[in-house]
Motif scaffolding. Structure first.
Motif, PDB file in Angstrom:
ATOM      1  N   ARG A  73       0.821  -1.222   0.000  1.00 21.17           N
ATOM      2  CA  ARG A  73       0.000   0.000   0.000  1.00 21.17           C
ATOM      3  C   ARG A  73       0.856   1.273   0.000  1.00 21.17           C
ATOM      4  O   ARG A  73       1.979   1.279   0.496  1.00 21.17           O
ATOM      5  N   ARG A  76      -2.487   6.129  -1.230  1.00 18.58           N
ATOM      6  CA  ARG A  76      -3.768   6.177  -1.932  1.00 18.58           C
ATOM      7  C   ARG A  76      -4.390   4.826  -2.198  1.00 18.58           C
ATOM      8  O   ARG A  76      -5.604   4.687  -2.311  1.00 18.58           O
ATOM      9  N   ARG A  77      -3.584   3.813  -2.401  1.00 17.26           N
ATOM     10  CA  ARG A  77      -4.149   2.539  -2.843  1.00 17.26           C
ATOM     11  C   ARG A  77      -3.533   1.369  -2.100  1.00 17.26           C
ATOM     12  O   ARG A  77      -2.549   1.518  -1.377  1.00 17.26           O
ATOM     13  N   ALA A 331      -0.818  -2.531  -8.485  1.00 11.52           N
ATOM     14  CA  ALA A 331      -2.282  -2.392  -8.552  1.00 11.52           C
ATOM     15  C   ALA A 331      -2.778  -2.504  -9.997  1.00 11.52           C
ATOM     16  O   ALA A 331      -3.844  -3.060 -10.271  1.00 11.52           O
TER      17      ALA A 331
END
Ligand SMILES: Cc1cc2nc3c(=O)[nH]c(=O)nc-3n(C[C@H](O)[C@H](O)[C@H](O)COP(=O)(O)OP(=O)(O)OC[C@H]3O[C@@H](n4cnc5c(N)ncnc54)[C@H](O)[C@@H]3O)c2cc1C
Length: 346
Positions: A73, A76-77, A331
């Protein structure tokens, strides 16, 4: 007259695993380690799924919590992958060491509270002078004395590393209920925070970063992790280790074999130190049983190749201006991320 068939220098997890493996095939083993009792060490304390089978073979069952996968992580994601082959473990180092010590004792491993100070290794055997003034002779020796291995240095097997780009590890525990069954890796500006659930109400937080980065400063600049730990009290002092990268020119000299971090290490970024070290312990004992040091060298190279190549690449990216792309790329390509996680899960 020999003092032991196998002398193991270093009674950390890999040294004890080597001595246990030796006893399991009937080889007499003596461990030389200056620290008595249960030993703690800076570590992320995540044990990959592959090491579970090793626990079974060694006959240990340390108190542990299952870890289902790895969660990368940034601010933001988050990208997660759950291990396909069953869980890994979050294991407090003290629990792992206690379980190994008890098993070693049960199998008749002998221990001596001393530091190895001089090592001579030839084709006929090994002579080790210890800090308590003894000279020990053994048919074989294993250097399991960790990063900066005195055995590797004494046998001229250690290769000096440049100071540039050195990375270090620090860790602290927090009293807080785990909020996930994954190892979280927070890629923050200063480095990578590894968060591992370890027991009911106990979470370990390890920071991997370059020299000079202070744990609390890095945490202050990691808002998502700081929020999670808000109100949690530290359950241990800060402990550090490093620099990580250690190279060796060969893993054997005469009748001495190097295992674990002593045999060479890249970085904790892929959390594979214990898995690889336990595999080396088994291979070293098989080679000693076969009276064939060269076989260990070949198998060491084959067993560690993927760890060395993959970790080296990841560290190179982590140490470059591209580090900010690691989590977005994972991601964007979840299949690639899943394959990478499955490789280290072995
Ligand atoms: C911050 C951090 C996070 C990490 N995270 C993970 C993770 O999540 N998962 C993972 O698998 N690995 C992780 N690692 C790596 C892991 O901790 C090591 O790979 C592992 O401890 C290696 O075990 P070892 O027995 O080879 O060495 P060590 O645990 O270092 O043991 C070496 C032993 O040798 C003894 N010794 C030293 N000199 C002498 C001497 N002269 N004579 C006799 N004895 C001597 C020492 O006292 C010590 O007990 C991490 C490491 C760090 C620093």
């Amino acid at each position: 007259m020999s003092d032991a068939e196998l002398l193991v220098v270093g009674g950390g997890p890999v040294g004890l695993a080597t001595a246990i493996e030796a006893r399991l095939v009937g080889i007499d083993a003596l461990v030389v380690e200056p620290r008595e009792g249960v030993i703690d060490k800076a570590c992320g304390e995540g044990v990959m799924p592959g090491a579970g089978a090793v626990f079974g073979r060694l006959g240990i069952a340390p108190r542990a919590v299952p870890i289902s996968g790895i969660d990368y992580r940034d601010d933001r994601r988050s990208v997660q992958h759950r291990f396909a082959r069953g869980p890994g473990f979050g294991v407090r180092r003290t629990e792992l060491h206690r379980a190994l010590l008890e098993r070693a004792e049960q199998l008749g491993v002998r221990r001596r509270a001393a530091r190895a100070e001089e090592v001579r290794s030839g084709e006929d055997g090994v002579v080790v002078r210890t800090s308590d003034g003894r000279t020990l002779r053994a048919d074989w020796a294993v250097g399991a004395d960790g990063l900066h291995s005195p055995v590797a240095r004494a046998l001229d097997l250690a290769v000096p590393e440049p100071a540039r780009g050195r990375r270090y590890g620090q860790r602290r525990h927090y009293r807080i209920q785990a909020w996930t069954d994954l190892v979280e890796v927070h890629w923050v500006a200063d480095g990578e925070f590894y968060v591992t659930p370890l027991a009911d109400g106990l979470v370990g937080v390890a920071l991997l970063a370059r020299r000079g980065i202070r744990f609390d400063d890095a945490l202050a600049r990691a808002p998502r992790l700081r929020e999670r730990l808000d109100g949690a009290t530290p359950a241990s002092g800060l402990r550090g280790a490093g620099p990580f990268r250690q190279r060796t020119r060969a893993r054997t000299r005469g009748r001495t074999l190097l295992v674990g971090d002593a045999s060479g290490y890249v970085d904790a970024l892929t959390a594979e130190g214990l898995r690889i070290g336990f595999a080396q312990a088994g291979l070293a004992v098989q080679a000693i049983r076969a009276q064939d040091a060269a076989r260990y060298e070949r198998e060491w190279l084959a067993t560690t190749r993927e760890f060395r190549v993959m970790t080296e690449r990841l560290v190179r990216v982590a140490s470059s201006p591209l580090r900010g792309l690691v989590v977005p790329t994972a991601a964007r390509f979840p299949g690639l991320y899943a394959r990478a996680v499955e490789r280290i899960a072995r």
